[in-house]
Design a protein around this motif. Structure first.
Motif, PDB file in Angstrom:
ATOM      1  N   GLU A 126      -8.721   8.761  23.507  1.00 53.75           N
ATOM      2  CA  GLU A 126      -7.745   8.791  24.601  1.00 53.75           C
ATOM      3  C   GLU A 126      -6.620   7.819  24.260  1.00 53.75           C
ATOM      4  O   GLU A 126      -6.864   6.686  23.834  1.00 53.75           O
ATOM      5  N   GLY A 127      -5.385   8.307  24.326  1.00 55.93           N
ATOM      6  CA  GLY A 127      -4.256   7.415  24.012  1.00 55.93           C
ATOM      7  C   GLY A 127      -4.013   7.302  22.514  1.00 55.93           C
ATOM      8  O   GLY A 127      -3.131   6.576  22.067  1.00 55.93           O
ATOM      9  N   ALA A 128      -4.845   7.998  21.706  1.00 60.73           N
ATOM     10  CA  ALA A 128      -4.648   7.921  20.246  1.00 60.73           C
ATOM     11  C   ALA A 128      -3.356   8.630  19.850  1.00 60.73           C
ATOM     12  O   ALA A 128      -2.942   9.580  20.519  1.00 60.73           O
ATOM     13  N   PRO A 129      -2.701   8.143  18.754  1.00 65.00           N
ATOM     14  CA  PRO A 129      -1.487   8.821  18.306  1.00 65.00           C
ATOM     15  C   PRO A 129      -1.791  10.277  17.941  1.00 65.00           C
ATOM     16  O   PRO A 129      -2.915  10.600  17.596  1.00 65.00           O
ATOM     17  N   LEU A 130      -0.789  11.115  18.039  1.00 65.13           N
ATOM     18  CA  LEU A 130      -0.969  12.529  17.737  1.00 65.13           C
ATOM     19  C   LEU A 130      -0.410  12.828  16.353  1.00 65.13           C
ATOM     20  O   LEU A 130       0.679  12.366  16.008  1.00 65.13           O
ATOM     21  N   LEU A 131      -1.156  13.544  15.578  1.00 61.02           N
ATOM     22  CA  LEU A 131      -0.647  14.000  14.283  1.00 61.02           C
ATOM     23  C   LEU A 131      -0.696  15.518  14.260  1.00 61.02           C
ATOM     24  O   LEU A 131      -1.552  16.130  14.894  1.00 61.02           O
ATOM     25  N   LYS A 132       0.259  16.089  13.511  1.00 56.47           N
ATOM     26  CA  LYS A 132       0.321  17.558  13.452  1.00 56.47           C
ATOM     27  C   LYS A 132      -0.726  18.116  12.485  1.00 56.47           C
ATOM     28  O   LYS A 132      -0.960  17.539  11.418  1.00 56.47           O
ATOM     29  N   VAL A 133      -1.320  19.183  12.877  1.00 53.85           N
ATOM     30  CA  VAL A 133      -2.216  19.974  12.015  1.00 53.85           C
ATOM     31  C   VAL A 133      -1.701  21.410  12.045  1.00 53.85           C
ATOM     32  O   VAL A 133      -1.385  21.902  13.131  1.00 53.85           O
ATOM     33  N   PRO A 134      -1.535  22.058  10.872  1.00 50.14           N
ATOM     34  CA  PRO A 134      -1.718  21.525   9.522  1.00 50.14           C
ATOM     35  C   PRO A 134      -0.615  20.542   9.152  1.00 50.14           C
ATOM     36  O   PRO A 134       0.507  20.642   9.630  1.00 50.14           O
ATOM     37  N   GLY A 135      -1.024  19.594   8.301  1.00 49.53           N
ATOM     38  CA  GLY A 135      -0.051  18.621   7.813  1.00 49.53           C
ATOM     39  C   GLY A 135      -0.777  17.440   7.211  1.00 49.53           C
ATOM     40  O   GLY A 135      -1.836  17.031   7.704  1.00 49.53           O
ATOM     41  N   ASP A 136      -0.190  16.884   6.164  1.00 46.56           N
ATOM     42  CA  ASP A 136      -0.776  15.649   5.616  1.00 46.56           C
ATOM     43  C   ASP A 136      -0.459  14.511   6.557  1.00 46.56           C
ATOM     44  O   ASP A 136       0.523  14.549   7.299  1.00 46.56           O
ATOM     45  N   PHE A 137      -1.283  13.429   6.579  1.00 40.53           N
ATOM     46  CA  PHE A 137      -0.965  12.317   7.473  1.00 40.53           C
ATOM     47  C   PHE A 137       0.041  11.350   6.822  1.00 40.53           C
ATOM     48  O   PHE A 137       0.797  10.677   7.511  1.00 40.53           O
ATOM     49  N   ASN A 138       0.145  11.357   5.485  1.00 38.80           N
ATOM     50  CA  ASN A 138       0.989  10.358   4.806  1.00 38.80           C
ATOM     51  C   ASN A 138       2.468  10.480   5.158  1.00 38.80           C
ATOM     52  O   ASN A 138       3.158   9.475   5.305  1.00 38.80           O
ATOM     53  N   SER A 139       2.933  11.727   5.315  1.00 38.90           N
ATOM     54  CA  SER A 139       4.382  11.894   5.552  1.00 38.90           C
ATOM     55  C   SER A 139       4.724  11.910   7.040  1.00 38.90           C
ATOM     56  O   SER A 139       5.883  12.024   7.403  1.00 38.90           O
ATOM     57  N   GLN A 140       3.706  11.802   7.898  1.00 41.57           N
ATOM     58  CA  GLN A 140       3.995  11.889   9.340  1.00 41.57           C
ATOM     59  C   GLN A 140       4.277  10.522   9.974  1.00 41.57           C
ATOM     60  O   GLN A 140       4.988  10.455  10.977  1.00 41.57           O
ATOM     61  N   LEU A 141       3.693   9.469   9.439  1.00 46.29           N
ATOM     62  CA  LEU A 141       3.956   8.127   9.985  1.00 46.29           C
ATOM     63  C   LEU A 141       4.230   7.188   8.814  1.00 46.29           C
ATOM     64  O   LEU A 141       3.436   7.151   7.859  1.00 46.29           O
TER      65      LEU A 141
END
Ligand code: GCU
Length: 600
Positions: free
Chosen positions: A81-96
């Motif tokens: 809950e409250g965790a950052p959102l990352l896009k899927v599909p997608g690598d995490f390195n280029s998102q943040l």
């Protein structure tokens, strides 16, 4: 004890050890094919809650149980809950920004609603997760998968709940000595849930797999099979190609398998005419539509024959990175950025280095008339003698072939790149893998790439015994960059120990920083376009002297991210051997290559 007895005993021990490793948890099942055209598909793409776990404490905390305080003194040191959102599909390195170089653990959570239906089955399918994935549903571990570039699935029919379900995936992109690839590789190790995630609902018995391609060496006979999965394995099945007015009927046996063979007058697929047919595979309880082309590819003496005609391969190496976003490519749009540039260069083949790229890329290439070279990340330093490695290689091989075996665009299975003869167990392991590959699919070329040639007195000596097991002699050489010329390119000699095989230059080139005009053009240390251009001019001059040359493939199309490339002015974490900068700017060498391909 005879050599064979020894090897058999060794094989037996290895098999048992890998079995133990696998049984310790449910390994990702081999995925059903052609997920994108499955009727009842529910995408789980989108934003996922994510907890980055640099200290790997999530395992100990058992975050997948999502415990909540039951009494005033309770607290739990994690929460989605409250965790950052990352896009899927997608690598995490280029998102943040703070994740740019993360090689570690990220916990992903997605909730979804489902209403159970009797007689229906439900599968959870991942296009790819780099590198290790542990998957949990409603607090229970349902399985894991190793390997960052191939699909896997889990059947969750008996686990899924009515209403809201919580799906949690532990993604770990840390490097492993006995991994594929191993510890060192020349690209950014993009981690994350990098391709589509889907729920697929099927009837009790569904079409899990099918092979529909021309028989080896034939231009009109399809030889293949259909595999059903479920409690009603024996069914009437059909293959229909409406455009050809073709209906082929068969019956699956008690294992759900039907072998199929039929003949027709196909308009053959080729780069000039990428003809694709709608093919409908039907059983009594399922139907799947696919877009399939028909072509034959083979080696005859020192030629590569496409549809029975010799062809010169005009290729380029591509990494699976959207150059403009600096992210792991996955979408059709990403694929088009890369493939349109390859087409513009004049290519008829793309080498998808050094791992299976997304199905979107393979299907787009096929539509655009680009042949595809698909490769396993068995790259440079591999621990072939590790007891788990052979099974990992076999799993990855089978996952790669299963997904793309109906793609006529795919003409090459490449099983290794720049592995070293000195590495213990290398030849045995790769010969075994080659045999497995030919057993899985006898209709495509099987290749090993090496850079083990000698270069002395302006003479190449090519003799790596691995080429005995490769349909073509694929050589990576960087004369003019890592190794200076030792004479005129036009006078370069080639002594190849395999005179009856086609020779392909699978990598060559050098670096340049687009727009770098700073230093003298004849000095490498200024990364000038002129220096790179000269490498290409010289290579092209040499190509005319290479015996049995059936094609060339520059390294590579776009500059791409590789953290090991640390020159702060000219590289900035990029391998700058692209003919195009990451912004798509054409370097001088681009024009040399385009001209050469036009001449072929
Ligand atoms: C190798 C290797 C590539 C690498 C290239 C380079 O040959 O196969 O993965 O990026 O050389 O050094 O740029």
């Amino acid at each position: 004890m005879s050599k064979y007895k020894k090897t058999a005993k060794k094989k037996w021990i290895l098999a048992v050890l890998s079995l133990i490793a696998i049984l310790s948890h449910t390994y990702g099942q081999t995925a059903m094919i052609n997920v994108e055209s499955r009727d009842n598909k529910m995408s789980l793409n989108g934003e996922w809650k994510t907890m980055i776990d640099p200290a790997n404490s999530g395992e100990y905390l058992q975050v997948w149980q999502e415990k909540t305080p039951q009494k005033k003194t309770d607290f739990f040191e994690y929460s989605f809950e409250g965790a950052p959102l990352l896009k899927v599909p997608g690598d995490f390195n280029s998102q943040l920004r703070e994740l740019t170089h993360l090689e570690g653990i990220a916990w992903y959570k997605k909730s979804f609603n489902y209403s159970r239906k009797s007689g229906k089955r439900l599968f959870l399918h991942f296009g790819a997760v780099n590198y290790l994935a542990n998957v949990y549903l409603n607090g229970e571990k349902i399985g894991s998968h190793e390997g960052g570039f191939t699909p896997f699935q889990f059947e969750i029919t008996d686990i899924v709940k009515e209403g809201e379900n919580a799906l949690i995936v532990k993604v770990d992109n840390r490097r492993h000595g006995n991994g594929l690839p191993g510890f060192s590789f020349d690209w950014l190790n993009f981690g994350g849930i990098t391709r589509d995630v889907d729920l697929i609902e099927t009837n009790d018995t569904y079409i899990e797999d099918y092979t529909i391609q021309l028989k080896k060496g034939s231009l009109n006979t399809v030889q293949g099979s259909i595999q059903l999965n479920g409690t009603k394995p024996s069914q009437k099945v059909k293959v229909r190609i409406p455009e050809l007015d073709l209906i082929h009927k068969a019956k699956t046996d008690e294992d759900g398998i039907a072998n199929i063979e039929f003949t027709s007058k196909f308009e053959l697929w080729s780069p000039e005419n990428p003809k694709i047919y709608e093919v409908i595979i039907e059983s009594e309880t399922d139907i799947v539509k696919d877009q399939i082309g028909f072509r034959s590819i083979e080696v005859k003496g020192t030629d590569i024959l496409l549809n029975g005609q010799p062809i010169f391969i005009k290729a380029v190496n591509i990494h699976e990175e959207n150059p403009h976003q600096g992210s792991r490519a996955h979408s059709v749009e990403d694929a088009q950025v890369l493939l349109n540039a390859a087409k513009e260069l004049g290519c008829n083949l793309v080498r998808l280095a050094h791992y299976p790229h997304s199905e979107n890329t393979v299907r787009e290439a096929e539509k655009m008339g680009l042949m595809v070279w698909s490769e396993l990340p068995i790259y440079q330093h591999i621990q072939f003698e590790d007891s788990l490695v052979p099974q990992k290689m076999e799993n990855m091989l089978k996952e790669m072939i299963r997904r793309d075996k109906n793609r006529c665009g795919v003409v090459v299975w490449a099983l290794s790149n720049e592995t070293y003869p000195g590495t213990p167990g290398r030849n045995d392991a790769l010969i075994e893998l080659t045999q497995q590959c030919r057993a899985e699919d006898s209709t495509r070329l099987v290749v090993h790439v090496a850079n083990t040639q000698t270069y002395k007195d302006n003479t190449f000596g090519v003799s790596d015994s691995l080429y005995l097991h490769s349909d073509i002699v694929a050589v990576n050489e960087y004369i003019g960059w890592y190794i200076p010329w030792q004479g005129k390119p036009s006078e370069t000699q080639w002594h190849v120990a395999f005179p009856n095989k086609p020779l392909f230059i699978s990598e060559f080139g050098g670096e340049a920083m687009y727009g770098s005009q700073g230093g003298p053009e004849d000095e490498a240390a200024y990364w000038t376009e002129g220096y790179q251009e000269k490498i290409y001019v010289d290579q092209v001059e040499m190509f005319n002297k290479v015996p049995n040359l059936v094609g060339v493939c520059p390294w590579l199309l776009f500059d791409y991210k590789s953290p090991g490339r640390m020159h702060t002015v000219y590289q900035q974490g990029y391998n700058r051997k692209g003919l195009l900068s990451e912004k798509g700017d054409k370097k001088k060498a681009w024009y040399v290559m385009k001209e050469y391909f036009k001449s072929k």
